[in-house]
Design a protein around this motif. Structure first.
Motif, PDB file in Angstrom:
ATOM      1  N   VAL B 266     105.285 -47.612 -70.833  1.00 12.18           N
ATOM      2  CA  VAL B 266     106.661 -48.123 -70.778  1.00 12.18           C
ATOM      3  C   VAL B 266     107.664 -46.973 -70.915  1.00 12.18           C
ATOM      4  CG1 VAL B 266     108.309 -49.777 -71.729  1.00 12.18           C
ATOM      5  CG2 VAL B 266     105.883 -50.290 -71.815  1.00 12.18           C
ATOM      6  N   LEU B 267     107.362 -46.043 -71.808  1.00 10.37           N
ATOM      7  CA  LEU B 267     108.287 -44.913 -71.993  1.00 10.37           C
ATOM      8  C   LEU B 267     108.387 -44.077 -70.710  1.00 10.37           C
ATOM      9  CD1 LEU B 267     107.344 -43.771 -75.624  1.00 10.37           C
ATOM     10  CD2 LEU B 267     109.440 -44.943 -74.908  1.00 10.37           C
ATOM     11  N   ALA B 268     107.260 -43.918 -70.031  1.00 15.18           N
ATOM     12  CA  ALA B 268     107.280 -43.128 -68.796  1.00 15.18           C
ATOM     13  C   ALA B 268     108.086 -43.833 -67.705  1.00 15.18           C
ATOM     14  CB  ALA B 268     105.845 -42.871 -68.325  1.00 15.18           C
ATOM     15  N   MET B 269     107.960 -45.144 -67.632  1.00 16.15           N
ATOM     16  CA  MET B 269     108.782 -45.876 -66.657  1.00 16.15           C
ATOM     17  C   MET B 269     110.254 -45.749 -67.008  1.00 16.15           C
ATOM     18  SD  MET B 269     106.940 -49.306 -65.321  1.00 16.15           S
ATOM     19  CE  MET B 269     107.192 -50.250 -66.786  1.00 16.15           C
ATOM     20  N   THR B 270     110.541 -45.808 -68.316  1.00  9.73           N
ATOM     21  CA  THR B 270     111.920 -45.660 -68.770  1.00  9.73           C
ATOM     22  C   THR B 270     112.445 -44.277 -68.379  1.00  9.73           C
ATOM     23  OG1 THR B 270     111.322 -47.050 -70.649  1.00  9.73           O
ATOM     24  CG2 THR B 270     113.434 -45.909 -70.784  1.00  9.73           C
ATOM     25  N   TYR B 271     111.609 -43.251 -68.587  1.00 12.06           N
ATOM     26  CA  TYR B 271     111.989 -41.880 -68.226  1.00 12.06           C
ATOM     27  C   TYR B 271     112.341 -41.810 -66.740  1.00 12.06           C
ATOM     28  CZ  TYR B 271     111.708 -36.833 -67.542  1.00 12.06           C
ATOM     29  OH  TYR B 271     111.994 -35.528 -67.227  1.00 12.06           O
ATOM     30  N   HIS B 272     111.479 -42.431 -65.965  1.00 10.87           N
ATOM     31  CA  HIS B 272     111.670 -42.339 -64.518  1.00 10.87           C
ATOM     32  C   HIS B 272     112.980 -43.004 -64.071  1.00 10.87           C
ATOM     33  CE1 HIS B 272     110.384 -41.635 -60.439  1.00 10.87           C
ATOM     34  NE2 HIS B 272     110.602 -42.906 -60.136  1.00 10.87           N
ATOM     35  N   VAL B 273     113.250 -44.201 -64.592  1.00  3.77           N
ATOM     36  CA  VAL B 273     114.470 -44.891 -64.128  1.00  3.77           C
ATOM     37  C   VAL B 273     115.733 -44.245 -64.680  1.00  3.77           C
ATOM     38  CG1 VAL B 273     113.287 -47.092 -63.794  1.00  3.77           C
ATOM     39  CG2 VAL B 273     114.519 -46.718 -65.923  1.00  3.77           C
ATOM     40  N   ILE B 274     115.615 -43.636 -65.876  1.00  2.00           N
ATOM     41  CA  ILE B 274     116.801 -42.970 -66.429  1.00  2.00           C
ATOM     42  C   ILE B 274     117.053 -41.651 -65.699  1.00  2.00           C
ATOM     43  CG2 ILE B 274     117.731 -41.778 -68.465  1.00  2.00           C
ATOM     44  CD1 ILE B 274     116.670 -44.023 -70.183  1.00  2.00           C
ATOM     45  N   SER B 275     115.974 -40.876 -65.501  1.00  2.00           N
ATOM     46  CA  SER B 275     116.190 -39.573 -64.863  1.00  2.00           C
ATOM     47  C   SER B 275     116.613 -39.730 -63.399  1.00  2.00           C
ATOM     48  CB  SER B 275     114.933 -38.704 -64.990  1.00  2.00           C
ATOM     49  OG  SER B 275     113.868 -39.314 -64.294  1.00  2.00           O
ATOM     50  N   LYS B 276     116.141 -40.783 -62.752  1.00  2.00           N
ATOM     51  CA  LYS B 276     116.530 -41.011 -61.355  1.00  2.00           C
ATOM     52  C   LYS B 276     117.804 -41.852 -61.245  1.00  2.00           C
ATOM     53  CE  LYS B 276     113.003 -39.520 -58.588  1.00  2.00           C
ATOM     54  NZ  LYS B 276     112.901 -38.167 -58.831  1.00  2.00           N
ATOM     55  N   GLU B 277     118.276 -42.284 -62.407  1.00  2.00           N
ATOM     56  CA  GLU B 277     119.475 -43.140 -62.476  1.00  2.00           C
ATOM     57  C   GLU B 277     119.365 -44.358 -61.562  1.00  2.00           C
ATOM     58  OE1 GLU B 277     123.202 -41.082 -62.345  1.00  2.00           O
ATOM     59  OE2 GLU B 277     122.847 -40.446 -64.406  1.00  2.00           O
ATOM     60  N   ILE B 278     118.229 -45.058 -61.656  1.00  2.00           N
ATOM     61  CA  ILE B 278     118.079 -46.251 -60.820  1.00  2.00           C
ATOM     62  C   ILE B 278     118.150 -47.538 -61.649  1.00  2.00           C
ATOM     63  CG2 ILE B 278     116.851 -45.245 -58.839  1.00  2.00           C
ATOM     64  CD1 ILE B 278     114.228 -46.045 -60.202  1.00  2.00           C
ATOM     65  N   TYR B 279     118.635 -47.430 -62.881  1.00  7.09           N
ATOM     66  CA  TYR B 279     118.826 -48.646 -63.692  1.00  7.09           C
ATOM     67  C   TYR B 279     120.185 -49.251 -63.350  1.00  7.09           C
ATOM     68  CZ  TYR B 279     121.445 -45.255 -66.469  1.00  7.09           C
ATOM     69  OH  TYR B 279     122.327 -44.291 -66.865  1.00  7.09           O
ATOM     70  N   ASP B 280     120.456 -50.449 -63.883  1.00  6.42           N
ATOM     71  CA  ASP B 280     121.727 -51.124 -63.606  1.00  6.42           C
ATOM     72  C   ASP B 280     122.821 -50.525 -64.496  1.00  6.42           C
ATOM     73  OD1 ASP B 280     123.876 -52.882 -63.357  1.00  6.42           O
ATOM     74  OD2 ASP B 280     122.555 -54.595 -62.987  1.00  6.42           O
ATOM     75  N   ARG B 281     123.566 -49.586 -63.929  1.00  8.47           N
ATOM     76  CA  ARG B 281     124.506 -48.812 -64.746  1.00  8.47           C
ATOM     77  C   ARG B 281     125.655 -49.658 -65.295  1.00  8.47           C
ATOM     78  NH1 ARG B 281     125.052 -43.743 -60.975  1.00  8.47           N
ATOM     79  NH2 ARG B 281     124.014 -45.208 -59.595  1.00  8.47           N
ATOM     80  N   LYS B 282     126.089 -50.599 -64.487  1.00 12.93           N
ATOM     81  CA  LYS B 282     127.197 -51.453 -64.925  1.00 12.93           C
ATOM     82  C   LYS B 282     126.764 -52.324 -66.111  1.00 12.93           C
ATOM     83  CE  LYS B 282     131.241 -53.615 -63.440  1.00 12.93           C
ATOM     84  NZ  LYS B 282     131.383 -54.836 -62.616  1.00 12.93           N
ATOM     85  N   TYR B 283     125.574 -52.879 -66.012  1.00 12.10           N
ATOM     86  CA  TYR B 283     125.056 -53.727 -67.091  1.00 12.10           C
ATOM     87  C   TYR B 283     124.918 -52.911 -68.374  1.00 12.10           C
ATOM     88  CZ  TYR B 283     122.008 -57.125 -69.458  1.00 12.10           C
ATOM     89  OH  TYR B 283     121.472 -58.037 -70.347  1.00 12.10           O
ATOM     90  N   VAL B 284     124.370 -51.720 -68.228  1.00  9.35           N
ATOM     91  CA  VAL B 284     124.166 -50.856 -69.393  1.00  9.35           C
ATOM     92  C   VAL B 284     125.511 -50.508 -70.024  1.00  9.35           C
ATOM     93  CG1 VAL B 284     123.420 -48.539 -70.100  1.00  9.35           C
ATOM     94  CG2 VAL B 284     121.957 -49.938 -68.615  1.00  9.35           C
ATOM     95  N   GLU B 285     126.474 -50.159 -69.196  1.00  6.38           N
ATOM     96  CA  GLU B 285     127.806 -49.809 -69.685  1.00  6.38           C
ATOM     97  C   GLU B 285     128.429 -50.974 -70.457  1.00  6.38           C
ATOM     98  OE1 GLU B 285     131.932 -49.136 -67.464  1.00  6.38           O
ATOM     99  OE2 GLU B 285     130.229 -48.098 -66.522  1.00  6.38           O
ATOM    100  N   ASN B 286     128.257 -52.186 -69.932  1.00  8.55           N
ATOM    101  CA  ASN B 286     128.856 -53.363 -70.552  1.00  8.55           C
ATOM    102  C   ASN B 286     128.115 -53.861 -71.780  1.00  8.55           C
ATOM    103  OD1 ASN B 286     131.117 -53.811 -69.023  1.00  8.55           O
ATOM    104  ND2 ASN B 286     130.037 -55.021 -67.474  1.00  8.55           N
ATOM    105  N   ASN B 287     126.805 -53.732 -71.750  1.00  2.00           N
ATOM    106  CA  ASN B 287     126.016 -54.498 -72.723  1.00  2.00           C
ATOM    107  C   ASN B 287     125.101 -53.698 -73.635  1.00  2.00           C
ATOM    108  OD1 ASN B 287     126.927 -57.148 -71.899  1.00  2.00           O
ATOM    109  ND2 ASN B 287     125.799 -56.773 -70.002  1.00  2.00           N
ATOM    110  N   PHE B 288     125.066 -52.368 -73.503  1.00  2.00           N
ATOM    111  CA  PHE B 288     124.154 -51.583 -74.327  1.00  2.00           C
ATOM    112  C   PHE B 288     124.875 -50.927 -75.497  1.00  2.00           C
ATOM    113  CE2 PHE B 288     119.804 -50.532 -72.485  1.00  2.00           C
ATOM    114  CZ  PHE B 288     119.750 -51.662 -71.712  1.00  2.00           C
ATOM    115  N   SER B 289     124.144 -50.816 -76.600  1.00  2.85           N
ATOM    116  CA  SER B 289     124.640 -50.022 -77.715  1.00  2.85           C
ATOM    117  C   SER B 289     123.616 -48.921 -77.973  1.00  2.85           C
ATOM    118  CB  SER B 289     124.800 -50.931 -78.936  1.00  2.85           C
ATOM    119  OG  SER B 289     124.564 -50.214 -80.111  1.00  2.85           O
ATOM    120  N   GLY B 290     124.111 -47.706 -78.117  1.00  2.26           N
ATOM    121  CA  GLY B 290     123.208 -46.576 -78.395  1.00  2.26           C
ATOM    122  C   GLY B 290     122.449 -46.066 -77.183  1.00  2.26           C
TER     123      GLY B 290
END
Lengths: 220, 811
Positions: B266-290
């Motif tokens: 799971v951490l490696a998948m997380t690394y991949h989507v974060i480093s490639k910036e393919i996650y939902d940026r708007k959702y993260v901006e609105n709804n994530f803490s930390g």
């Protein structure tokens, strides 16, 4: 009436709810080899990777059932709707029908001292409109119905899908319709190359003709 | 089990026993009997809706009763959670009811613990026996009610038992299945996204199942929803499992992952989507803490797919592909939460990582993702709870970072066994749980019971745990009692009622009546002890006004323990339901077994397999509060789920957002963010195997082990071992092998197969009962907890069931 069953075998998870519901509904003798209904398992390894195909199954209630023809005491017989049944009081346990059945759908019930098999739950069709195995199935593999009724769910389903039969080449005209997966990859994985694929339109005529010929033998 | 009964009693009981003789083969066999056939006519046929209790799902069932005999259980189509199905266990419920080995009357032990020698007594004698012992113990412990521990298995009536033990009797020492089951995943998701949630598998397009086995560990409605849509029919399924399970049959990708390495994946998948910036940026901006801290943490630790490949055995390219596919299908993609998650030391972190990864796709609180659903309210049932000044806090409260109300079974037991409790635990009440088979390291559980002065077991079957009891109180089965009404949340919420189908057989009673009888017996003598030791109460009693008696005080302050159980369950249910939905709905509920508002209007049968419960626009997919009220209108008309997902909302977490960083955890010495530690991973040395356990669709843990209908589907369990390794060890199918760990050894038959990875062995939980009272289950196969080591994880004190190293030897 011409009862039949379609099997969306892709849904099967081999949970054996159908086997258990069948036993409870019909009071089938206990014992792992005493099954009116079962899940066929085809398991193996290809290129080091395991695979399993599941084919839930039961009596095909063939229109030209070899088990009926072979029975010397007329214990095996057709009833209304083309359901193949055994009259326990006439069965002499010669087991000829068990030999004749291409699907291994018959077994000896020691409590009844008779050969036993699936009856499509004919005692509950009026009340429930379906068999115990269809009703209980978590993933809804089965669809029971009447091939003569254009409005029934079974025919509606068969008109929209392609289907195949097990051991069709034996010409017994079986009535378990295995629904062909729409996804080609999965269809190829679970259906052999030699299997004939049917559609409702080309199939209907042949079965109707066979039924017309046979149905005189169907007891009320 | 031997039961001593006097001649007179035997004659009294012989009527019941003869009925039992008839039912021992099959319920339906009774009907086949010719002499009885004439009496049975359809006049006496009843169909009673009820709720199944063969596992924890609570599917709706209809019991067909002929002449007072339950002859068939059919699925009830009205319940949206179970969608007109009963699995094999549900169908076989009749054989739980007519099991010849059932506990039929109260028993008191006359032999040694565990040897199964009991004598039959009356209910009053049993209560009297408990009273004498309990009063002595509580008196000696100076009214510290926590000196009596108690545990319960999951079920609709669990809370009735808890009400007695916790609220009325006043003990804090409760342990239940959570710490040997789902504590880490429920809490992991709750702290991260505000709730465990429900996977909307009816609409999800991409599902990753790590270890969860929904084909064999059936969960409703997940199982039914998912497998109608797999294999190229709308839901892509990725299965990670050291074992090729029936779930894996349905997988588009099956990844035989190395046991205990899911977190790295799971951490490696997380690394991949974060480093490639393919996650939902708007959702993260609105709804994530930390998020920024998490991003830095993931990148700085270099949790790359290449790094994970070495740990998990899954190719880096495949990890990348799955991460990319997941995000492509998001927000209709789910990393499935899982259920029994007591796997290893890092389990809490694994569940957090899964939740955050799912959230990175915006898939929380949206159709096709993890939803929270709605729960239909029920009126509260109030209980007058007494306060005891001398009741102490639970013994194992410092065993892990957070010990919740359901405790840590292993830590709790081990403290008792090792004599390290701050005050003695002198007795135990067990309801519907079988810790002898369900808690790792059976030897210690046995030792714990042997240390106790009083063990009371309430159950339907003479389980291994019942054999440790001084007093056995027979409960009736679920078909013989009404249980507390239950409301089920979901996109299609509903209320379900378990109604009594037939009267309790033999001398069995529902737990509410058992608690009532016991409370009546115990109430006054225990009150005398409280008056003797409780300083606050002494003072208050001294200050009573002239017109107030001690009796009044006793009644008003809840010290009358029986007052919570005076009403029947039917009455209690009515009081909880009618104020909210009215009399007419109450009648409807009793008739159909299920209720939800506008059921008459909404419910529709499409065909024999398909039922509609709610119209699509009335389903509760998105329920979390939105930050802008006006966004609500937007949702109803919205067609793009991505737009819904990206709205700013309030989650039920501390920060009201998806919580990547848990500051509170850091203070308790727990990683605030999911972190991989090499030292926590148990490597398998040469010649050894890692043992894993699991379930299958024909048995529910160990509670159905004596069911003859289910036993013919699987008579005993087999140990799965990789076929190539088995060959090296000379082990063939059916060979008896010894599986040995540091805490015990078992003998079990072998099943060499290519369906399990090397260095890992597996067998199904729930077999290997040693109770001689279980005719059919006795010594079938092996019990997993005989060999599982009793280690706990650091956050909740949950079990670490997949970290035990074993040797396998042909015997």
């Amino acid at each position: 009436m011409n009862y039949a069953m379609a099997l969306n075998y892709q849904n099967c998870i081999n949970c054996k709810a159908c086997e258990t519901a069948c036993k409870e509904e019909n009071g089938v003798q206990l014992g792992a080899d005493k099954q009116r209904i079962w899940v066929g398992i085809n398991e193996g390894v290809i290129f080091g990777k395991p695979y399993i195909n599941l084919y839930p199954s039961q009596c095909n209630h063939c229109i030209d059932a070899p088990c009926v023809g072979v029975c010397p005491t007329f214990a095996s017989h057709y009833v209304d709707g083309g359901i193949v049944k055994v009259d326990p009081s006439k069965c002499i346990l010669c087991k000829g029908c068990m030999e004749a059945c291409p699907y291994d759908a018959r077994f000896v019930d020691d409590t009844m001292v008779s050969v036993d098999k699936c009856t499509f739950c004919d005692h509950r069709i009026d009340e429930y409109g379906t068999t115990a195995c269809q009703a209980t199935c978590p993933t809804k593999v089965r669809m029971f119905g009447d091939l003569d009724d254009e409005e029934c769910d079974l025919v509606k389903l068969l008109k929209t899908k392609k289907f195949f039969f097990q051991k069709e080449d034996l010409d017994t005209l079986p009535k378990l319709f295995y629904i062909v997966p729409e996804d080609e990859v999965y269809a190829r994985q679970s259906i052999s190359r030699n299997t004939t694929i049917h559609t409702w339109d080309e199939f209907k005529e042949k079965y109707d003709a066979a039924k017309d010929k046979r149905s005189k033998e169907w007891k009320k | 089990m031997k039961v001593e009964i006097s001649r007179r009693r035997f004659l009294q009981g012989s009527v019941a026993l003869s009925v039992l003789g008839g039912t021992s083969i099959s319920a339906t066999n009774i009907l086949a009997d010719k002499s009885e056939k004439k009496q049975i006519s359809n006049k006496l046929l009843k169909n009673i809706p009820t709720a199944c209790e063969m596992c924890v799902n609570k599917c709706a069932a209809i019991a067909k009763v002929k002449n007072g005999v339950v002859v068939k259980l059919d699925p009830n189509p009205y319940f949206p959670k179970s969608k007109n199905m009963l699995c094999a266990r549900g169908d076989a419920g009749i054989h739980a009811l007519y099991d010849p080995d059932r506990l039929k009357y109260p028993l008191i032990r006359i032999g040694e613990r565990g040897d199964g020698k009991y004598k039959r007594v009356s209910w009053d004698e049993a209560y009297e026996y408990i009273k004498e012992k309990l009063v002595k113990i509580v008196d000696e412990e100076k009214d510290n009610r926590s000196c009596i521990g108690y545990c319960a298995g999951e079920g609709m009536a669990e809370h009735t038992f808890k009400t007695f033990m916790a609220d009325k009797f006043g003990s804090s020492n409760f342990v239940n299945h959570a710490s040997i089951c789902l504590q880490t995943v429920v809490s992991g998701y709750a702290l991260t996204i505000g709730g465990y949630g429900l996977s909307d598998l009816e609409n999800a397009k991409y599902v990753i199942m790590g270890g969860a086995n929904r084909a064999e560990a059936i969960i409703t409605p997940d199982t039914m929803d998912l497998f109608k849509r797999t294999r190229g029919r709308g839901a892509k399924l990725v299965v990670l499992d050291p074992r090729f399970t029936n779930t894996a049959i349905h997988a588009d990708r099956y990844l035989p992952i190395k046991t205990g390495t899911d977190l790295a994946f799971v951490l490696a998948m997380t690394y991949h989507v974060i480093s490639k910036e393919i996650y939902d940026r708007k959702y993260v901006e609105n709804n994530f803490s930390g998020f920024e801290e998490y991003k830095r943490h993931i990148l700085e630790n270099k949790y790359t797919p290449k790094w994970a490949e070495k740990i998990t055995g899954i190719k880096a390219k495949e990890i990348e592909e799955i991460a990319e596919e997941f995000m492509a299908y998001a927000p209709q993609s789910i990393y499935y939460q899982g259920r029994r998650t007591t796997w290893g030391k890092n389990d809490f972190q694994l569940r957090r990582a899964q939740a955050i990864f799912t959230a990175l796709g915006g898939s929380i609180d949206v159709k096709g993702g993890i939803i929270f659903g709605k729960k239909l309210p029920l009126a509260p049932h109030e209980i007058n709870v007494p306060l005891y000044g001398n009741s102490k806090e639970r013994i194992e409260k410092n065993a892990a970072a957070i010990i919740g109300g359901s405790g840590s079974w292993i830590a709790w037991r081990n403290m008792i066994v090792e004599g390290k409790t701050p005050y003695p635990i002198r007795g135990m009440f067990v309801y519907k749980q079988n810790p002898m088979l369900s808690v790792p390291n059976t030897k210690k559980t046995k030792e714990m019971f042997n240390k106790m002065d009083l063990v009371v077991v309430i159950d339907t079957m003479p389980s291994d745990t019942a054999m440790m009891a001084d007093v056995i109180l027979p409960e009736c089965t679920y078909l013989e009692r009404e249980d507390p009404i239950k409301s089920f949340s979901g996109a299609e919420p509903a209320i379900l009622l378990r109604q009594k189908v037939i009267d309790p057989m033999y001398e069995t009673k529902p737990v509410i009546e058992i608690m009532h009888g016991l409370a009546k017996k115990l109430s006054k003598p225990l009150w005398e002890i409280t008056k003797k030791y409780d300083e606050d109460i002494k003072e208050e009693l001294a200050d009573l006004g002239k017109d107030e008696t001690q009796e009044d005080y006793y009644e008003e302050n809840g010290f009358n323990l029986a007052d919570a159980f005076e009403e029947s369950q039917e009455e209690i249910n009515k009081h909880m339901f009618v104020p909210k939905y009215g009399e007419k709905a109450w009648k409807e509920l009793r008739k159909k077994g299920v209720f939800y508002p506008k059921m008459d209007e909404y419910f529709e049968k499409i065909d024999n397999n398909t039922f509609k419960y709610y119209p699509e626009n009335k389903k509760y997919y998105t329920t979390v509060k939105l930050e802008n009220e006006c966004d609500l209108n937007f949702i109803d008309t919205c067609v793009n789920p991505k737009d819904v997902a990206e709205l700013k909302r309030e989650f039920k977490t501390q920060s009201k957002k998806i919580q990547c960083y848990l500051g509170g955890m850091k203070k308790r010495g727990i990683d605030p963010m999911p972190t991989w530690h090499d030292k926590d991973f148990v490597e398998v040395p040469d010649g050894k195997f890692k043992f894993i356990s699991g379930r299958h669709a024909q048995f529910t843990q160990n509670s159905t082990q004596n069911n003859i209908m289910l036993l013919e589907l699987m008579r005993e369990n087999y140990v799965w071992i990789n076929d190539k390794e088995a060959k090296k060890l000379g082990i063939k199918f059916g060979d008896l092998v010894e599986v040995k760990s540091s805490v015990g050894s078992v003998k079990i038959k072998a099943y060499p197969t290519a369906k399990i990875i090397p260095q890992t062995i597996f067998y199904i939980h729930g077999f290997g009962a040693k109770s001689t009272g279980l005719t059919f289950a006795h010594r079938n196969g092996a019990s997993d907890n005989e060999i599982i080591e009793d280690k706990i994880e650091p956050v909740f004190g949950s079990a670490r069931m997949h970290e035990t190293l074993v040797t396998v030897r042909k015997v």
